[in-house]
Write a protein that holds these residues in place. Structure first.
Motif, PDB file in Angstrom:
ATOM      1  N   GLU A   1      -7.987  -8.819   2.055  1.00 28.43           N
ATOM      2  CA  GLU A   1      -7.444  -8.204   3.270  1.00 28.43           C
ATOM      3  C   GLU A   1      -7.766  -9.055   4.494  1.00 28.43           C
ATOM      4  O   GLU A   1      -6.920  -9.220   5.379  1.00 28.43           O
ATOM      5  CB  GLU A   1      -8.003  -6.792   3.427  1.00 28.43           C
ATOM      6  CG  GLU A   1      -7.552  -5.821   2.344  1.00 28.43           C
ATOM      7  CD  GLU A   1      -6.038  -5.801   2.194  1.00 28.43           C
ATOM      8  OE1 GLU A   1      -5.347  -5.622   3.231  1.00 28.43           O
ATOM      9  OE2 GLU A   1      -5.553  -5.970   1.056  1.00 28.43           O
TER      10      GLU A   1
ATOM     11  N   ASP B   1      -6.832 -10.598  -5.225  1.00 32.75           N
ATOM     12  CA  ASP B   1      -6.168  -9.407  -4.709  1.00 32.75           C
ATOM     13  C   ASP B   1      -6.996  -8.160  -5.032  1.00 32.75           C
ATOM     14  O   ASP B   1      -7.651  -8.074  -6.069  1.00 32.75           O
ATOM     15  CB  ASP B   1      -4.769  -9.281  -5.326  1.00 32.75           C
ATOM     16  CG  ASP B   1      -3.893  -8.313  -4.553  1.00 32.75           C
ATOM     17  OD1 ASP B   1      -4.076  -8.204  -3.327  1.00 32.75           O
ATOM     18  OD2 ASP B   1      -3.036  -7.667  -5.178  1.00 32.75           O
TER      19      ASP B   1
ATOM     20  N   LYS C   1      -5.373 -11.947   4.451  1.00 34.30           N
ATOM     21  CA  LYS C   1      -4.015 -11.567   4.844  1.00 34.30           C
ATOM     22  C   LYS C   1      -3.904 -11.364   6.351  1.00 34.30           C
ATOM     23  O   LYS C   1      -2.863 -11.644   6.955  1.00 34.30           O
ATOM     24  CB  LYS C   1      -3.607 -10.271   4.115  1.00 34.30           C
ATOM     25  CG  LYS C   1      -3.424 -10.435   2.616  1.00 34.30           C
ATOM     26  CD  LYS C   1      -3.181  -9.086   1.953  1.00 34.30           C
ATOM     27  CE  LYS C   1      -3.102  -9.194   0.451  1.00 34.30           C
ATOM     28  NZ  LYS C   1      -2.944  -7.851  -0.209  1.00 34.30           N
TER      29      LYS C   1
END
Length: 354
Positions: A201, A195, A204
Motif C-alpha cells: 500500500e 501484494d 502504491k
C-alpha cells in the motif's frame, strides 16, 4: 552427503505482530495450520523410496515457531522427533522471532531434538525495525543469539536489506553488528513488495521506493562478502521461487528474481576480479577457475566475460582448472599468477618464471 530439507510451513501462526513486508501465504505458497499427521506424512513423502543417502532435515518455516502455543509446538515436533530417533532424518530446525526465545522454550526444543534455530533479524537499525513494525529490538537479537549459543544450538540470522528507512550507512551498521555476533549461518532476502502487505500500500501511494533488482544485488553482495570474510556461511540469497512470487500481479516491485543468488555471486566475483585486473601491469594471458566456479567467475549469462572485454579492450582466455580450490580465481600472466580467494577477499601473487 547431500543435505535435503523437508519443509513444514506455518505461515503467520504465532506471530504477535504483522510486519509491513509480510504475507507468508504468498511467500511460502501455503495456508492453514499443520497438524502432527501432516508433518508425519510430509516426512514420509520426502524420504520414502529415496535410494541415495541424504542428510534429511525437517524445517519449520514461515511463522514464529516458538511463539505458537507450547502444546502445538510439541504436537508438531513429536513426529519429527520420532523420525529423528528412527534415523530417518538427521536434524530438526525452526525459524522464529528474536523476542520469542526463553530458556524454557529452548529446553522444550532440545527435548524434541531440535538443534538449529534461525532468527528473523531483518535489520539491526532501530529506525528500520520500527518502520517495519517488527516489534523487537536489536538488543533482542543479541540476547536471543547469546541464549541459543549458550544452550548449544546452531544459530542462524535472516536479514532483509531494503526495508523502509534503510540507507547505505544503515546497511553497513547492520552488517557490522551481525559480523560481531557471528551467527553460525545467515540468509539474505532483499525486500520484495508483495501484494496484500502494508508495504504494498505504501508503494502504491508513492510513500515507499523499493530497491531495484540491481540495487538489491549490490546490497546483498556487500552483506554476503562481509559475512563470508568473517567466517559466516550464507546458505541462501533471495527468496525461493514459487508460482505466487513469479506472478507479477503478486510481486509488485522490489528486488525479487529467481536468479538473485547467481547475480549476487556474479557481483562479488566480478568486483574482486576487476580489482586485480585494474592493477596488473603485465599482459594477462588467462583467467582460470575450478569448474564449480565457472558461472560465478564468467558471470550470469557470461556478463563478466562481456564486461571484461569492454573494460580492458581485449578478450581474455577463460580456463577451467580443477586443480584450483573452489572459490579461487587465478589471473595468469607470462611471469606471475594471482590467486583471488573470493570468500576471504584476499589476493596472493607468486612468480611463475622458470
Amino acid at each position: 552427503m547431500k543435505t535435503s530439507i523437508i519443509p513444514i510451513f506455518i505461515p503467520h501462526i504465532g506471530c504477535p505482530y504483522r510486519c509491513v513486508f509480510c504475507n507468508q501465504w504468498r511467500i511460502t505458497g501455503h495456508q492453514g495450520v499443520p497438524r502432527a499427521a501432516s508433518v508425519a506424512a510430509q516426512i514420509a513423502r520426502y524420504t520414502e523410496g529415496v535410494q541415495e543417502q541424504r542428510h534429511w532435515e525437517v524445517a519449520f518455516y514461515g511463522g514464529s515457531f516458538t511463539a505458537i502455543p507450547a502444546a502445538l509446538q510439541e504436537e508438531l515436533l513429536a513426529p519429527a522427533k520420532e523420525a529423528l530417533d528412527q534415523g530417518r532424518i538427521a536434524a530438526i530446525r525452526c525459524s522464529t522471532r528474536p523476542d520469542c526465545i526463553t530458556p524454557e522454550t529452548l529446553q522444550r526444543l532440545s527435548q524434541y531434538g531440535l538443534t538449529i534455530v534461525e532468527l528473523g533479524v531483518q535489520s539491526m537499525d532501530a529506525v528500520v525495525l520500527n518502520k517495519a513494525k517488527r516489534g523487537h529490538s536489536a538488543d533482542d537479537v543479541v540476547r536471543a543469539t547469546c541464549l541459543l549459543r549458550s544452550a548449544g544450538f546452531t544459530v542462524g540470522h535472516q536479514l532483509m536489506p531494503g526495508l523502509p528507512g534503510e540507507d547505505r550507512a544503515s546497511l553497513v551498521r547492520t552488517t557490522a553488528a551481525i559480523c560481531r555476533l557471528k551467527p553460525d549461518l545467515a540468509r539474505i532476502y532483499p525486500v520484495a513488495v508483495i501484494d496484500g502487505t502494508e508495504l504494498a500500500e505504501s508503494y502504491k501511494q508513492g510513500d515507499y521506493r523499493p530497491l531495484s533488482i540491481h540495487e538489491g544485488v549490490q546490497r546483498a553482495a556487500y552483506m554476503k562478502q562481509r559475512f563470508l570474510e568473517t567466517g559466516i556461511p550464507v546458505i541462501r540469497t533471495g527468496l525461493q521461487a514459487t508460482c505466487d512470487l513469479d506472478d507479477p500481479s503478486q510481486v509488485l516491485g522490489g528486488a525479487y528474481t529467481p536468479a538473485m543468488g547467481e547475480l549476487v555471486d556474479t557481483k562479488r566475483y566480478q568486483k574482486q576480479l576487476f580489482s586485480v585486473l585494474d592493477t596488473v601491469a603485465d599482459q594477462v594471458m588467462a583467467i582460470a577457475c575450478n569448474r564449480h566456479d565457472i558461472s560465478r567467475t564468467r558471470g550470469y549469462h557470461k556478463v563478466t566475460v562481456k564486461r571484461a572485454a569492454l573494460r580492458y579492450k581485449r578478450s581474455f582466455t577463460w580456463q577451467e582448472d580443477n586443480g584450483l580450490p573452489e572459490g579461487t580465481i587465478a589471473v595468469r600472466t607470462a611471469n606471475r599468477e594471482y590467486h583471488i580467494e573470493t570468500s576471504a577477499g584476499t589476493v596472493q601473487c607468486k612468480n611463475t618464471e622458470g
